[in-house]
Design an enzyme around this catalytic site. Sequence first.
Site, PDB file in Angstrom:
ATOM      1  N   GLY A 100      91.667  -7.586-115.608  1.00  0.00           N
ATOM      2  CA  GLY A 100      91.003  -6.293-115.629  1.00  0.00           C
ATOM      3  C   GLY A 100      89.854  -6.253-114.651  1.00  0.00           C
ATOM      4  O   GLY A 100      89.471  -7.276-114.082  1.00  0.00           O
TER       5      GLY A 100
ATOM      6  N   HIS B 293      84.142  -7.654-122.311  1.00  0.00           N
ATOM      7  CA  HIS B 293      83.513  -8.264-121.136  1.00  0.00           C
ATOM      8  C   HIS B 293      83.359  -7.240-120.013  1.00  0.00           C
ATOM      9  O   HIS B 293      82.280  -7.113-119.415  1.00  0.00           O
ATOM     10  CB  HIS B 293      84.369  -9.446-120.687  1.00  0.00           C
ATOM     11  CG  HIS B 293      83.850 -10.169-119.488  1.00  0.00           C
ATOM     12  ND1 HIS B 293      83.220 -11.390-119.573  1.00  0.00           N
ATOM     13  CD2 HIS B 293      83.881  -9.861-118.164  1.00  0.00           C
ATOM     14  CE1 HIS B 293      82.866 -11.791-118.361  1.00  0.00           C
ATOM     15  NE2 HIS B 293      83.276 -10.890-117.488  1.00  0.00           N
ATOM     16  N   GLU B 294      84.431  -6.505-119.717  1.00  0.00           N
ATOM     17  CA  GLU B 294      84.384  -5.570-118.587  1.00  0.00           C
ATOM     18  C   GLU B 294      83.425  -4.416-118.851  1.00  0.00           C
ATOM     19  O   GLU B 294      82.683  -3.992-117.958  1.00  0.00           O
ATOM     20  CB  GLU B 294      85.786  -5.041-118.285  1.00  0.00           C
ATOM     21  CG  GLU B 294      86.776  -6.096-117.813  1.00  0.00           C
ATOM     22  CD  GLU B 294      86.278  -6.886-116.620  1.00  0.00           C
ATOM     23  OE1 GLU B 294      85.437  -6.378-115.860  1.00  0.00           O
ATOM     24  OE2 GLU B 294      86.727  -8.028-116.451  1.00  0.00           O
TER      25      GLU B 294
ATOM     26  N   ASP C 176      70.622 -14.229-114.960  1.00  0.00           N
ATOM     27  CA  ASP C 176      71.215 -12.932-115.319  1.00  0.00           C
ATOM     28  C   ASP C 176      70.154 -11.882-115.607  1.00  0.00           C
ATOM     29  O   ASP C 176      70.467 -10.808-116.118  1.00  0.00           O
ATOM     30  CB  ASP C 176      72.159 -13.087-116.512  1.00  0.00           C
ATOM     31  CG  ASP C 176      71.445 -13.554-117.776  1.00  0.00           C
ATOM     32  OD1 ASP C 176      70.248 -13.904-117.698  1.00  0.00           O
ATOM     33  OD2 ASP C 176      72.095 -13.576-118.840  1.00  0.00           O
TER      34      ASP C 176
ATOM     35  N   VAL D 140      67.944 -11.806-117.829  1.00  0.00           N
ATOM     36  CA  VAL D 140      67.737 -11.620-119.264  1.00  0.00           C
ATOM     37  C   VAL D 140      67.045 -12.872-119.795  1.00  0.00           C
ATOM     38  O   VAL D 140      67.572 -13.979-119.672  1.00  0.00           O
ATOM     39  CB  VAL D 140      69.073 -11.396-120.003  1.00  0.00           C
ATOM     40  CG1 VAL D 140      68.829 -11.274-121.508  1.00  0.00           C
ATOM     41  CG2 VAL D 140      69.770 -10.150-119.475  1.00  0.00           C
TER      42      VAL D 140
ATOM     43  N   THR E 148      68.865 -15.207-122.793  1.00  0.00           N
ATOM     44  CA  THR E 148      70.141 -15.903-122.632  1.00  0.00           C
ATOM     45  C   THR E 148      69.848 -17.222-121.932  1.00  0.00           C
ATOM     46  O   THR E 148      69.311 -17.234-120.818  1.00  0.00           O
ATOM     47  CB  THR E 148      71.142 -15.078-121.788  1.00  0.00           C
ATOM     48  OG1 THR E 148      70.559 -14.764-120.530  1.00  0.00           O
ATOM     49  CG2 THR E 148      71.531 -13.815-122.517  1.00  0.00           C
TER      50      THR E 148
END
Length: 697
Positions: A191, A228-229, A253, A255, A258
């Site tokens: 995807g 995820h996408e 990332d 963030v 995380t």
Amino acid sequence: MKLNLKQYQILLIATGFIFQFSLTSYSQHLNINGENEPCYFDNYKYQNRQLILQSEEIIQNYLKESAQSSEIKSNHVKIIPVVVHVIHNGGSENITDAQIQSQIDVLNEDFRKISGTNGDGNGVDTEVQFCLAKITPDGQCTNGIVRIQSTLTNHLTYQRSMLKNLSYWDNTRYLNMYVVKTINGASGTLGYSSFPGGPADEDGIVVRHNYFGRIGTAASSLGRTTTHEISHWFGLYHTFNNSCGSDICSDGDYVCDTPPVSSPNFNCPIINSCSNDMPDVYDQIQNYLDYTNDACKSMFTSGQKARMDATLNTFRWDIWQYSNIWATGCDSNYNSPVCNAIADFTSNSQDVCIGNSIQFTNKSLNNCTTFQWYFPGGVPSTSNAVNPIVNYNSLGTFDVTLIATNSVGSDSITFSDFITITNPSVGQPIPFAEGFETSDFPPNGIEIDNPDGGVTWELDTLATQYAGIGSAKINNLINTNYGQSDALLLPNFDLTSFGGSPYLSFRWAYAKSDPSYSDELIVLISTDCGVNFTQIFYKTGAALITGSTQTTPYIPDSNTVWKLANIDLSSYSSITNAIIKIVNVTDGGNNLYIDNINLGSNILGIENYGNNDFSIDLFPNPANSIATLQYFLPTNENVSMEIYNPIGQLVYVTSNTLESSGKHQILIDAEKLGASTFYILKMKIGDKLISKKLIMN
């Protein structure tokens, strides 16, 4: 506090970032452990680092202003109306409504952290919820599912604009999800998704049917590919973005909560790959933004939720407003009726030449089972096929009517004067030649096909051209609308006007910006007035490059050996109105140049050698008054040339001279050769002797 996108408009550049989730992507990378990278995002991040920084700045501005604001943060659930476009060709990829609903259920379990589900991990409730739309953009009843039978179910990412043209709802009001059979053939791509700030008509996600949901064809999946996408659609990066980094908040990332991850994690490992976090903790393999198995994933963090909120309050403000929730039928008080059929269709063309066929594509909504078509002026004049092909043998304009029926009832739609049939004009005679030597661009009847209105073909005079001072160039280095096709559309040609077998030739120069991906060069021809095109030439990767890989703009120099396309069109020699396109498909590579387009005779005597040998070209051939002999020497060589007429008389000669390495050019004047039309050119380079035919009209 509300900060919408308009407040950041000066910063926004439409980027068109694409994130592909795959097992073995066609532009596959290997991580340090030799494992396949299952997501294409990092390639795009490298290609578009400046533009991504600009999009990131919008999100960061919101986060900073939100942190400094004394206003109470909103804690209400934001509902995202969804439309699922099932693109199928009658196979198992035409998944059931129940399988689609199972994917919506998974999304809500994951994003809402619903107790007792796989999404109930150690993370937070993001307060984002998904709803299959109950009302169409024009106010009609729907179940939020569009089913279209099309060969585009075998989806190629560079064709994504075609997918969106097939079916698309306003992306400011709906999240467009596309379900297809395959993506990039057998590449293993599962995807891909757009990123905030991309082109509106390409916003949304595309997922393979066997990874959409958790029942039916996706029974072996837990539905986390879509989770995820969509996370990328909300502006989240991978947890391993920028590896361990130096600061867990300002890089990685972006963030803080995380833990840093040095590289993608696969399966479900227990691992601590970075030690720069305080306290030093294990990698968060449960995070939806790693590559671990679906069964491992169960959480978003508070910081990721904050980024989603920033995206929803900037790029995606309108979609979750109550007025839109009410208008799309996602309000909890909306009582959804059983929907009647809604007839709708499109076609691959509306203006065609007499005697040609049109493919009609059925876009009817709400699980219609029978169809009745009416085609006045067409053959057949009626049909009950899902997607009929109709031939038109009469001039004029014609209506098209479709009646669609489901278990509730029928609906009819008529498009008046929808089809226009004309007599094809005879194309211009050949030969044809264009070397881009004037300031007019595009010249000589050539048109530019630029569907997205963005980066496209332009005149270039900076590079050392193949011949003369100009060439056509497209700058793929700055083109971020990946998969976009931009074409040099040549004038319509009458190929019957040529006495022999026609050939199309041109020269090109190209370099990559990274070894792992490449733009594409394609030539297409249409014999039915542009309704359908056939591919007659294709180059990408190593077959396309003429220069070394570089991250700076590629500019051919005097040492560049321009490659030759020499395409036999003899199978089209009976066509009086041929349409030819020279197409660039961008993948964020580098500059592509086109020069010396010729349509007519086979270029006689072309010698193509590798970059470590010499190359010779004689053009145009036939020539009217002046022919150009152009050759490239990799090293210094003694060079001489002789030209003989048909009876063996020497009519032209150059002395044996030591010439330096590089590109050389000799102009041959017909007046100096005599009255003949046919000649033999003999050229000696070092100890090699080359003979060529030369025709002077």
